[in-house]
Design an enzyme around this catalytic site. Structure first.
Site, PDB file in Angstrom:
ATOM      1  N   HIS A   1       0.830  -1.203   0.000  1.00 29.46           N
ATOM      2  CA  HIS A   1       0.000   0.000   0.000  1.00 29.46           C
ATOM      3  C   HIS A   1       0.869   1.260   0.000  1.00 29.46           C
ATOM      4  O   HIS A   1       0.617   2.210  -0.750  1.00 29.46           O
ATOM      5  CB  HIS A   1      -0.910   0.029   1.233  1.00 29.46           C
ATOM      6  CG  HIS A   1      -2.135  -0.809   1.132  1.00 29.46           C
ATOM      7  ND1 HIS A   1      -2.094  -2.185   1.186  1.00 29.46           N
ATOM      8  CD2 HIS A   1      -3.449  -0.477   1.008  1.00 29.46           C
ATOM      9  CE1 HIS A   1      -3.325  -2.663   1.101  1.00 29.46           C
ATOM     10  NE2 HIS A   1      -4.171  -1.650   0.986  1.00 29.46           N
TER      11      HIS A   1
ATOM     12  N   ARG B   1      -1.245   2.738   7.146  1.00 31.39           N
ATOM     13  CA  ARG B   1      -1.030   1.306   7.359  1.00 31.39           C
ATOM     14  C   ARG B   1      -0.681   1.011   8.817  1.00 31.39           C
ATOM     15  O   ARG B   1      -0.963  -0.073   9.333  1.00 31.39           O
ATOM     16  CB  ARG B   1       0.074   0.785   6.433  1.00 31.39           C
ATOM     17  CG  ARG B   1      -0.186   1.015   4.970  1.00 31.39           C
ATOM     18  CD  ARG B   1      -1.558   0.499   4.578  1.00 31.39           C
ATOM     19  NE  ARG B   1      -1.615  -0.960   4.538  1.00 31.39           N
ATOM     20  CZ  ARG B   1      -2.737  -1.664   4.619  1.00 31.39           C
ATOM     21  NH1 ARG B   1      -3.894  -1.065   4.791  1.00 31.39           N
ATOM     22  NH2 ARG B   1      -2.704  -2.980   4.541  1.00 31.39           N
TER      23      ARG B   1
ATOM     24  N   HIS C   1       0.687  -2.975   9.198  1.00 33.23           N
ATOM     25  CA  HIS C   1       2.122  -2.934   8.903  1.00 33.23           C
ATOM     26  C   HIS C   1       2.925  -2.325  10.047  1.00 33.23           C
ATOM     27  O   HIS C   1       2.413  -1.531  10.839  1.00 33.23           O
ATOM     28  CB  HIS C   1       2.376  -2.098   7.647  1.00 33.23           C
ATOM     29  CG  HIS C   1       2.155  -2.833   6.374  1.00 33.23           C
ATOM     30  ND1 HIS C   1       2.995  -3.829   5.917  1.00 33.23           N
ATOM     31  CD2 HIS C   1       1.170  -2.727   5.449  1.00 33.23           C
ATOM     32  CE1 HIS C   1       2.545  -4.289   4.761  1.00 33.23           C
ATOM     33  NE2 HIS C   1       1.431  -3.647   4.465  1.00 33.23           N
TER      34      HIS C   1
ATOM     35  N   ASP D   1       8.282  -1.663   7.646  1.00 31.21           N
ATOM     36  CA  ASP D   1       7.657  -2.060   6.375  1.00 31.21           C
ATOM     37  C   ASP D   1       7.383  -0.829   5.517  1.00 31.21           C
ATOM     38  O   ASP D   1       7.610  -0.825   4.309  1.00 31.21           O
ATOM     39  CB  ASP D   1       6.310  -2.758   6.622  1.00 31.21           C
ATOM     40  CG  ASP D   1       6.411  -4.017   7.456  1.00 31.21           C
ATOM     41  OD1 ASP D   1       7.494  -4.614   7.504  1.00 31.21           O
ATOM     42  OD2 ASP D   1       5.384  -4.380   8.057  1.00 31.21           O
TER      43      ASP D   1
END
Length: 266
Positions: free
Chosen positions: A156, A189, A195, A199
């Site tokens: 994403h 995220r 996440h 990340d």
């Protein structure tokens, strides 16, 4: 900034496109993240301590309903979400019908960039924070699929940051707003709980590397030229020469599309 993003969700309409993407490079032609990007931190790494702290920061941010709502919207992966969320900061509504050149380079460019994370995701298969803490995310619909998909790097975030870079190149006057939205997209995220911070950090680095690779494609550079030309026309900034060139190119494309349709029907 949050107020602007809330308005974007109301004003913009998503696009759904099932046609195959003509990527500029295959995933094997993209930079190999296993050869240059640091591996995700293990539990003894100080970076993992930061991951933990940022996870709890994300949970705290859920108390802000406006920001939590944005994070939930950002969780819907794909071009539909990018068009909906980035058209407002871009300064022009993006669509396949009204801005075909911008739409094309955005769709094919971000899809190409996205392929850079395929190999490291499968290689590391990092466990996501909601799995480690056994807690629900803000977007439970995604949880079954996320459990089978590696956390490192964040796909994403890569999509959001590459979109911000690409649209900033088309409209540099809105770069600050676009990059701020791209940064927010990755932070979403953490707020959702899907996440770790590392990340997200790796994905922003990956997006920059992937976007640099795009600029070695002559086809991409030509499509970016057409997208910038289209932007100037739509915004009323084009010269007479640019306007005529754009109209001529669009007429040619329409004729070719009509011819291809006739051939397909035979």
């Amino acid at each position: 900034m949050i107020a602007v993003m809330m308005m974007a969700a109301v004003c913009a309409q998503a696009q759904s496109d099932k046609t195959p993407v003509d990527a500029y490079f295959t995933k094997t032609e993209m930079p190999d993240m296993l050869k240059w990007c640091p591996a995700p931190p293990d539990t003894l790494d100080p970076r993992f301590a930061n991951d933990i702290m940022r996870y709890f920061w994300g949970k705290q941010m859920r108390n802000c309903k406006e920001r939590a709502d944005i994070a939930i919207r950002d969780a819907v992966y794909g071009l539909d979400c990018i068009i909906r969320e980035f058209s407002e900061p871009f300064g022009l509504q993006i669509s396949k019908e009204e801005t075909p050149e911008i739409y094309k380079v955005l769709r094919e460019g971000t899809a190409t960039c996205d392929s850079i994370c395929t190999i490291p995701k499968r290689y590391y298969m990092r466990k996501r924070p909601f799995m480690r803490f056994n807690e629900p995310t803000l977007y439970p619909e995604d949880e079954p699929a996320l459990r089978k998909n590696g956390s490192y790097p964040s796909g994403h975030t890569l999509l959001g940051w590459s979109s911000a870079l690409l649209l900033s190149e088309i409209n540099p006057d809105r770069a600050d707003t676009l990059l701020a939205r791209g940064l927010m997209y990755g932070d979403s995220r953490l707020i959702v709980g899907a996440h770790w911070q590392s990340d997200v950090d790796a994905a922003r680095l990956a997006a920059a590397a992937a976007y640099a690779r795009l600029h070695t494609s002559e086809r991409f550079l030509e499509q970016m030229r057409l997208a910038r030309q289209e932007f100037r026309v739509k915004m009323g900034l084009a010269t007479i020469v640019e306007m005529k060139a754009y109209q001529k190119a669009q007429a040619k494309k329409a004729k070719e599309a009509k011819k291809a349709k006739v051939v397909a029907l035979k």
